[in-house]
Write a protein that holds these residues in place. Structure first.
Motif, short mmCIF file in Angstrom:
data_model
loop_
_atom_site.label_atom_id
_atom_site.label_comp_id
_atom_site.label_asym_id
_atom_site.label_seq_id
_atom_site.Cartn_x
_atom_site.Cartn_y
_atom_site.Cartn_z
N LEU A 75 0.83 -1.21 0.00
CA LEU A 75 0.00 0.00 0.00
C LEU A 75 0.86 1.25 0.00
N CYS A 76 1.93 1.24 0.82
CA CYS A 76 2.81 2.40 0.92
C CYS A 76 3.48 2.71 -0.41
N LYS A 77 3.98 1.69 -1.07
CA LYS A 77 4.64 1.88 -2.37
C LYS A 77 3.68 2.48 -3.39
N GLU A 78 2.48 1.93 -3.44
CA GLU A 78 1.48 2.44 -4.39
C GLU A 78 1.11 3.89 -4.08
N ASP A 79 1.02 4.21 -2.79
CA ASP A 79 0.65 5.56 -2.38
C ASP A 79 1.75 6.57 -2.70
N ILE A 80 3.01 6.15 -2.54
CA ILE A 80 4.14 7.02 -2.88
C ILE A 80 4.12 7.35 -4.37
N LEU A 81 3.89 6.35 -5.20
CA LEU A 81 3.85 6.57 -6.64
C LEU A 81 2.74 7.53 -7.02
N VAL A 88 11.29 11.46 0.12
CA VAL A 88 10.72 10.61 1.16
C VAL A 88 11.62 10.73 2.38
N ILE A 89 11.01 10.99 3.54
CA ILE A 89 11.75 11.11 4.79
C ILE A 89 11.35 9.93 5.67
N LEU A 90 12.33 9.12 6.02
CA LEU A 90 12.10 7.93 6.85
C LEU A 90 12.59 8.21 8.26
N VAL A 91 11.80 7.83 9.25
CA VAL A 91 12.14 8.07 10.65
C VAL A 91 12.22 6.73 11.38
N ASP A 92 13.46 6.28 11.65
CA ASP A 92 13.69 5.00 12.34
C ASP A 92 12.89 3.88 11.68
N TYR A 93 12.22 2.99 12.47
CA TYR A 93 11.30 1.97 11.95
C TYR A 93 11.90 1.17 10.79
N PRO A 94 13.07 0.53 11.00
CA PRO A 94 13.86 -0.02 9.90
C PRO A 94 13.25 -1.17 9.13
N GLY A 95 12.55 -2.10 9.81
CA GLY A 95 12.01 -3.25 9.10
C GLY A 95 11.13 -2.85 7.94
N PHE A 96 10.37 -1.81 8.12
CA PHE A 96 9.48 -1.27 7.10
C PHE A 96 10.21 -0.27 6.21
N ASN A 97 10.90 0.68 6.84
CA ASN A 97 11.45 1.80 6.09
C ASN A 97 12.59 1.45 5.15
N PHE A 103 12.82 0.79 -2.63
CA PHE A 103 11.81 1.10 -3.65
C PHE A 103 11.98 2.52 -4.18
N CYS A 104 12.19 3.48 -3.27
CA CYS A 104 12.31 4.87 -3.67
C CYS A 104 13.55 5.10 -4.52
N ARG A 105 14.66 4.45 -4.15
CA ARG A 105 15.87 4.57 -4.95
C ARG A 105 15.63 4.06 -6.37
N GLU A 106 14.90 2.97 -6.48
CA GLU A 106 14.58 2.41 -7.80
C GLU A 106 13.71 3.35 -8.62
N GLN A 107 12.90 4.16 -7.92
CA GLN A 107 12.02 5.12 -8.59
C GLN A 107 12.68 6.48 -8.80
N GLY A 108 13.92 6.63 -8.31
CA GLY A 108 14.62 7.90 -8.46
C GLY A 108 14.16 8.98 -7.51
N ILE A 109 13.57 8.58 -6.38
CA ILE A 109 13.08 9.55 -5.38
C ILE A 109 14.13 9.69 -4.28
N PRO A 110 14.60 10.90 -3.97
CA PRO A 110 15.58 11.10 -2.89
C PRO A 110 15.04 10.60 -1.55
N VAL A 111 15.90 9.94 -0.78
CA VAL A 111 15.52 9.39 0.51
C VAL A 111 16.39 10.00 1.60
N TYR A 112 15.74 10.60 2.60
CA TYR A 112 16.45 11.16 3.76
C TYR A 112 16.03 10.36 4.99
N TYR A 113 17.01 9.79 5.64
CA TYR A 113 16.72 8.93 6.80
C TYR A 113 17.09 9.68 8.07
N TYR A 114 16.08 10.01 8.87
CA TYR A 114 16.26 10.76 10.11
C TYR A 114 16.09 9.80 11.28
N ILE A 115 17.12 9.65 12.07
CA ILE A 115 17.21 8.70 13.18
C ILE A 115 17.56 7.32 12.61
#
Length: 371
Positions: A75-81, A88-97, A103-115
């Motif tokens: 659901l998250c991947k579809e919603d991002i698209l 996309v800003i990811l906050v901890d929660y590694p198993g999911f994030n 996925f975001c790297r494959e789509q060319g979307i910058p990913v910033y991981y905070y924490i």
């Protein structure tokens, strides 16, 4: 610019909301879509899913809910698209994030991981994946910069966001409950139902041995007051919601389930014992995989035992009662513990983590757009 923010628990909701506020001060027209909580929604995020529907604790529990977890990832991947964010800003929660980062790297979307995920504790092999998938890693613990550097990755240490929260928070001098003639002992049995159901009964058995004190439970965000009623058959207690920091200030000491709360309690100067018990199978698996000496953030940051950790079999009525008695005794370990807290604050440095992280993200995105 459009930001898609993902946080999977209460502390992530807090820090993500402050980051969003700081981004809004640096970006004239930000738009936020998020997986998170009420605090993120208050900062203007359109919430896709609440974190209380995402939290699964322990290896066995994750396996039992794997279909739900995989469905959420899809659901998250579809919603991002569909949302098509600038970042996309990811906050901890590694198993999911981390899955979303790939996925975001494959789509060319910058990913910033905070924490940062706690890759220094276990699954160190994830660093290679992080180097590949994450545009910028923004860390909050002082030892993480050297850890990543040892793996050939430069990261940004922005400081710990709790220093900002605690520094700016307007604390009430009194709780909403009255405890005439009694000093308070705080109980923080976790945020998830499974945690609370495991930790709180043991803590309440301890409460029976200290009738001269009032035991007050910090109710978890996302849990209803009615959920806690079932535990009053063990020992009566008061409960407060949304007043955890005021409780830290008021309490003489506390019993705290491992997590962000251990650091929050320390920064407020509340003497504590750290208590944790999981399922025996999950614990045995973790014991073989996790590479750290301590489970509390206080001890991890200080690299020594500042607060006593009572884990699994040691989390029993006798040992907790003994430790709590020592914390309440001015001639016990109370003063030594408070000295350790002072050293902890020095090690964490100044505040400003949210602003520093927001500046890095917004400036980096603007440069990418201009180029």
């Amino acid at each position: 610019m459009k930001y898609y923010v993902i946080a999977g628990e209460a502390s992530g909701d807090l820090h993500a909301s402050n980051l969003m506020k700081a981004i809004a001060e640096r970006d004239a027209s930000p738009s936020f879509r998020a997986w998170g909580g009420d605090l993120m929604e208050e900062q203007g995020a359109t919430l896709v899913k609440h974190y209380k529907d995402l939290a699964f604790m322990g290896f066995i529990e994750v396996l039992m809910n794997i279909r739900t977890i995989l469905g959420n990832i899809k659901l998250c991947k579809e919603d991002i698209l569909e949302y098509a964010p600038d970042a996309v800003i990811l906050v901890d929660y590694p198993g999911f994030n981390l899955r979303i980062a790939t996925f975001c790297r494959e789509q060319g979307i910058p990913v910033y991981y905070y924490i940062s995920p706690q890759v220094w504790a276990w699954k160190e092999g994830r660093v290679k994946r992080i180097k590949q998938d994450v545009t910028r890693m923004l860390t909050i613990l002082p030892f993480e910069k050297d850890f990543y550097k040892g793996h050939g990755m430069e990261v940004d240490f922005v400081g710990h966001p709790l220093l900002d929260v605690i520094g700016k928070e307007e604390h009430s001098k009194s709780l909403s409950i009255e405890t005439p003639g009694k000093e308070i002992i705080a109980l923080l049995p976790g945020s998830r139902k499974q945690e609370i159901s495991t930790m709180l009964p043991v803590m309440l058995e301890v409460a029976k041995r200290f009738p001269e004190y009032e035991f007050v439970v910090a109710g978890a965000p996302g849990q209803s007051p009615s959920f806690y009623e079932q535990f009053k058959s063990i020992s009566d207690f008061n409960i407060v919601f949304g007043e955890t920091y005021a409780l830290f200030q008021k309490a003489k000491a506390g019993l705290v389930t491992s997590g962000t709360a251990t650091l929050e309690a320390a920064l407020h100067g509340m003497p504590q014992a750290v208590c944790y018990k999981g399922s025996s199978i999950s614990y045995q698996i973790a014991k073989r995989l996790v590479k750290i000496k301590y489970i509390s953030l206080v001890n991890l940051i200080m690299d020594k035992e500042v607060v006593r950790e009572l884990i699994q079999g040691e989390m029993n009525t006798d040992l907790i009662s003994k430790e709590l008695s020592s914390l309440l005794d001015p001639n016990g370990k109370r003063q030594e513990l408070l000295k350790g807290y002072a050293q902890l604050k020095e090690k964490l440095g100044g505040g400003g983590a949210s602003g520093e992280a927001a500046t890095i993200i917004v400036d980096d995105l603007k440069n990418k757009i201009q180029n």
